[in-house]
Design a protein around this motif. Sequence first.
Motif, PDB file in Angstrom:
ATOM      1  N   PRO A 141       0.787  -1.237   0.000  1.00 53.41           N
ATOM      2  CA  PRO A 141       0.000   0.000   0.000  1.00 53.41           C
ATOM      3  C   PRO A 141       0.825   1.297   0.000  1.00 53.41           C
ATOM      4  O   PRO A 141       0.257   2.381   0.065  1.00 53.41           O
ATOM      5  CB  PRO A 141      -0.824  -0.108   1.287  1.00 53.41           C
ATOM      6  N   ALA A 142       2.145   1.200  -0.080  1.00 50.06           N
ATOM      7  CA  ALA A 142       2.983   2.406  -0.040  1.00 50.06           C
ATOM      8  C   ALA A 142       2.667   3.322  -1.222  1.00 50.06           C
ATOM      9  O   ALA A 142       2.304   2.848  -2.304  1.00 50.06           O
ATOM     10  CB  ALA A 142       4.459   2.014  -0.049  1.00 50.06           C
ATOM     11  N   PRO A 143       2.808   4.614  -1.033  1.00 52.25           N
ATOM     12  CA  PRO A 143       2.539   5.556  -2.123  1.00 52.25           C
ATOM     13  C   PRO A 143       3.384   5.242  -3.362  1.00 52.25           C
ATOM     14  O   PRO A 143       4.560   4.903  -3.239  1.00 52.25           O
ATOM     15  CB  PRO A 143       2.950   6.911  -1.529  1.00 52.25           C
ATOM     16  N   ASN A 144       2.758   5.314  -4.525  1.00 48.71           N
ATOM     17  CA  ASN A 144       3.409   5.150  -5.824  1.00 48.71           C
ATOM     18  C   ASN A 144       3.753   3.706  -6.169  1.00 48.71           C
ATOM     19  O   ASN A 144       4.278   3.433  -7.239  1.00 48.71           O
ATOM     20  CB  ASN A 144       4.662   6.041  -5.921  1.00 48.71           C
ATOM     21  N   VAL A 145       3.503   2.746  -5.299  1.00 49.80           N
ATOM     22  CA  VAL A 145       3.810   1.344  -5.609  1.00 49.80           C
ATOM     23  C   VAL A 145       2.719   0.794  -6.524  1.00 49.80           C
ATOM     24  O   VAL A 145       1.539   0.792  -6.184  1.00 49.80           O
ATOM     25  CB  VAL A 145       3.950   0.496  -4.329  1.00 49.80           C
ATOM     26  N   ALA A 146       3.147   0.323  -7.702  1.00 52.12           N
ATOM     27  CA  ALA A 146       2.215  -0.229  -8.689  1.00 52.12           C
ATOM     28  C   ALA A 146       2.146  -1.746  -8.597  1.00 52.12           C
ATOM     29  O   ALA A 146       1.086  -2.343  -8.768  1.00 52.12           O
ATOM     30  CB  ALA A 146       2.632   0.185 -10.100  1.00 52.12           C
ATOM     31  N   SER A 147       3.300  -2.385  -8.343  1.00 55.70           N
ATOM     32  CA  SER A 147       3.329  -3.852  -8.293  1.00 55.70           C
ATOM     33  C   SER A 147       4.462  -4.327  -7.405  1.00 55.70           C
ATOM     34  O   SER A 147       5.484  -3.649  -7.260  1.00 55.70           O
ATOM     35  CB  SER A 147       3.502  -4.433  -9.698  1.00 55.70           C
ATOM     36  N   VAL A 148       4.247  -5.505  -6.824  1.00 57.05           N
ATOM     37  CA  VAL A 148       5.277  -6.154  -6.017  1.00 57.05           C
ATOM     38  C   VAL A 148       5.269  -7.631  -6.357  1.00 57.05           C
ATOM     39  O   VAL A 148       4.237  -8.283  -6.282  1.00 57.05           O
ATOM     40  CB  VAL A 148       5.032  -5.974  -4.500  1.00 57.05           C
ATOM     41  N   LYS A 149       6.416  -8.144  -6.777  1.00 55.93           N
ATOM     42  CA  LYS A 149       6.595  -9.580  -6.999  1.00 55.93           C
ATOM     43  C   LYS A 149       7.652 -10.045  -6.015  1.00 55.93           C
ATOM     44  O   LYS A 149       8.682  -9.397  -5.857  1.00 55.93           O
ATOM     45  CB  LYS A 149       7.047  -9.853  -8.431  1.00 55.93           C
ATOM     46  N   THR A 150       7.393 -11.177  -5.356  1.00 59.33           N
ATOM     47  CA  THR A 150       8.323 -11.643  -4.335  1.00 59.33           C
ATOM     48  C   THR A 150       8.880 -13.018  -4.668  1.00 59.33           C
ATOM     49  O   THR A 150       8.237 -13.812  -5.353  1.00 59.33           O
ATOM     50  CB  THR A 150       7.654 -11.689  -2.951  1.00 59.33           C
ATOM     51  N   ALA A 151      10.082 -13.263  -4.166  1.00 58.35           N
ATOM     52  CA  ALA A 151      10.725 -14.566  -4.285  1.00 58.35           C
ATOM     53  C   ALA A 151      11.357 -14.898  -2.939  1.00 58.35           C
ATOM     54  O   ALA A 151      12.216 -14.154  -2.453  1.00 58.35           O
ATOM     55  CB  ALA A 151      11.779 -14.549  -5.388  1.00 58.35           C
ATOM     56  N   LEU A 152      10.896 -15.986  -2.321  1.00 60.80           N
ATOM     57  CA  LEU A 152      11.450 -16.431  -1.052  1.00 60.80           C
ATOM     58  C   LEU A 152      12.679 -17.279  -1.318  1.00 60.80           C
ATOM     59  O   LEU A 152      12.665 -18.139  -2.203  1.00 60.80           O
ATOM     60  CB  LEU A 152      10.420 -17.262  -0.277  1.00 60.80           C
ATOM     61  N   THR A 153      13.737 -17.054  -0.557  1.00 60.77           N
ATOM     62  CA  THR A 153      14.943 -17.849  -0.747  1.00 60.77           C
ATOM     63  C   THR A 153      14.760 -19.226  -0.111  1.00 60.77           C
ATOM     64  O   THR A 153      14.149 -19.356   0.950  1.00 60.77           O
ATOM     65  CB  THR A 153      16.185 -17.169  -0.139  1.00 60.77           C
ATOM     66  N   ILE A 154      15.303 -20.217  -0.773  1.00 58.93           N
ATOM     67  CA  ILE A 154      15.325 -21.582  -0.237  1.00 58.93           C
ATOM     68  C   ILE A 154      16.591 -21.761   0.599  1.00 58.93           C
ATOM     69  O   ILE A 154      16.558 -22.242   1.714  1.00 58.93           O
ATOM     70  CB  ILE A 154      15.300 -22.622  -1.384  1.00 58.93           C
ATOM     71  N   ARG A 155      17.716 -21.355   0.024  1.00 58.27           N
ATOM     72  CA  ARG A 155      18.989 -21.356   0.739  1.00 58.27           C
ATOM     73  C   ARG A 155      19.929 -20.401   0.018  1.00 58.27           C
ATOM     74  O   ARG A 155      19.704 -20.036  -1.123  1.00 58.27           O
ATOM     75  CB  ARG A 155      19.594 -22.751   0.834  1.00 58.27           C
ATOM     76  N   SER A 156      20.994 -20.036   0.698  1.00 58.83           N
ATOM     77  CA  SER A 156      21.994 -19.142   0.115  1.00 58.83           C
ATOM     78  C   SER A 156      23.315 -19.884   0.014  1.00 58.83           C
ATOM     79  O   SER A 156      23.813 -20.408   1.012  1.00 58.83           O
ATOM     80  CB  SER A 156      22.167 -17.891   0.976  1.00 58.83           C
ATOM     81  N   ALA A 157      23.869 -19.925  -1.180  1.00 65.29           N
ATOM     82  CA  ALA A 157      25.142 -20.595  -1.391  1.00 65.29           C
ATOM     83  C   ALA A 157      26.319 -19.645  -1.189  1.00 65.29           C
ATOM     84  O   ALA A 157      27.435 -20.078  -0.911  1.00 65.29           O
ATOM     85  CB  ALA A 157      25.202 -21.171  -2.807  1.00 65.29           C
ATOM     86  N   LYS A 158      26.062 -18.341  -1.317  1.00 68.95           N
ATOM     87  CA  LYS A 158      27.138 -17.369  -1.157  1.00 68.95           C
ATOM     88  C   LYS A 158      26.548 -16.028  -0.778  1.00 68.95           C
ATOM     89  O   LYS A 158      25.568 -15.583  -1.356  1.00 68.95           O
ATOM     90  CB  LYS A 158      27.934 -17.236  -2.458  1.00 68.95           C
ATOM     91  N   SER A 159      27.148 -15.399   0.196  1.00 75.92           N
ATOM     92  CA  SER A 159      26.785 -14.047   0.591  1.00 75.92           C
ATOM     93  C   SER A 159      28.067 -13.373   1.032  1.00 75.92           C
ATOM     94  O   SER A 159      28.522 -13.558   2.158  1.00 75.92           O
ATOM     95  CB  SER A 159      25.767 -14.069   1.730  1.00 75.92           C
ATOM     96  N   GLU A 160      28.670 -12.640   0.137  1.00 80.62           N
ATOM     97  CA  GLU A 160      29.980 -12.068   0.403  1.00 80.62           C
ATOM     98  C   GLU A 160      29.945 -10.564   0.163  1.00 80.62           C
ATOM     99  O   GLU A 160      29.860 -10.117  -0.978  1.00 80.62           O
ATOM    100  CB  GLU A 160      31.015 -12.724  -0.505  1.00 80.62           C
ATOM    101  N   PRO A 161      29.981  -9.775   1.228  1.00 77.01           N
ATOM    102  CA  PRO A 161      29.957  -8.324   1.047  1.00 77.01           C
ATOM    103  C   PRO A 161      31.280  -7.812   0.499  1.00 77.01           C
ATOM    104  O   PRO A 161      32.282  -8.529   0.480  1.00 77.01           O
ATOM    105  CB  PRO A 161      29.713  -7.804   2.469  1.00 77.01           C
ATOM    106  N   GLY A 162      31.275  -6.575   0.056  1.00 80.37           N
ATOM    107  CA  GLY A 162      32.511  -5.957  -0.399  1.00 80.37           C
ATOM    108  C   GLY A 162      32.717  -6.050  -1.893  1.00 80.37           C
ATOM    109  O   GLY A 162      31.767  -6.209  -2.655  1.00 80.37           O
ATOM    110  N   VAL A 163      33.970  -5.946  -2.279  1.00 81.17           N
ATOM    111  CA  VAL A 163      34.343  -5.966  -3.694  1.00 81.17           C
ATOM    112  C   VAL A 163      35.312  -7.110  -3.967  1.00 81.17           C
ATOM    113  O   VAL A 163      36.027  -7.553  -3.078  1.00 81.17           O
ATOM    114  CB  VAL A 163      34.965  -4.616  -4.145  1.00 81.17           C
ATOM    115  N   PRO A 164      35.350  -7.601  -5.218  1.00 83.66           N
ATOM    116  CA  PRO A 164      36.217  -8.746  -5.557  1.00 83.66           C
ATOM    117  C   PRO A 164      37.648  -8.314  -5.851  1.00 83.66           C
ATOM    118  O   PRO A 164      38.027  -8.093  -6.995  1.00 83.66           O
ATOM    119  CB  PRO A 164      35.540  -9.329  -6.802  1.00 83.66           C
ATOM    120  N   PHE A 165      38.474  -8.215  -4.813  1.00 80.68           N
ATOM    121  CA  PHE A 165      39.856  -7.781  -5.000  1.00 80.68           C
ATOM    122  C   PHE A 165      40.682  -8.746  -5.829  1.00 80.68           C
ATOM    123  O   PHE A 165      41.719  -8.382  -6.348  1.00 80.68           O
ATOM    124  CB  PHE A 165      40.549  -7.563  -3.645  1.00 80.68           C
TER     125      PHE A 165
END
Length: 160
Positions: A128-152
């Motif tokens: 219901p937020a202002p200006n929101v026309a559509s929302v599509k969602t995807a629930l994660t099953i599992r995460s294989a990688k979550s690495e913050p930062g940059v690829p040095f």
Amino acid sequence: MKLDDIDRKILRLLQENGRMTNVELSRQVGISAPPCLRRVRALEENGYIEGYHAQLNAAELGFGLTVFAMVGLHSQAEADLKSFEDLVRGWPMVRECHMLNGEIDFMLKIVARDLNEFQTFLTSRLTPAPNVASVKTALTIRSAKSEPGVPFGLPEKRGG
């Protein structure tokens, strides 16, 4: 500020371990502690280092659900985009917000305790937020990688 190899090594090491002492950092970089600290402060002041954070285990803390929400807006005028971004900044469950090019305007990463908590957020805040026309969602099953930062490890881009 132009980065040299020592600056890049400092950034890589701090990205891997932000709790590293200056003495240990200077030892690994190969310079003495005072100039190492000056370099770290310069990297902070010039915006290369934005902060230091602990990486928490969401599931262990009771946040077992991660959802990606693709949000389309009615208007993409700059003022409307900024207004949506400001609104999102006030929602603690939204951990990331990225404006995209293409059919979807924003991608949100949302962390919740469970499906019920997420559904309540979705129906009472996001949809219901202002200006929101559509929302599509995807629930994660599992995460294989979550690495913050940059690829040095990637080769540097040279020339232009």
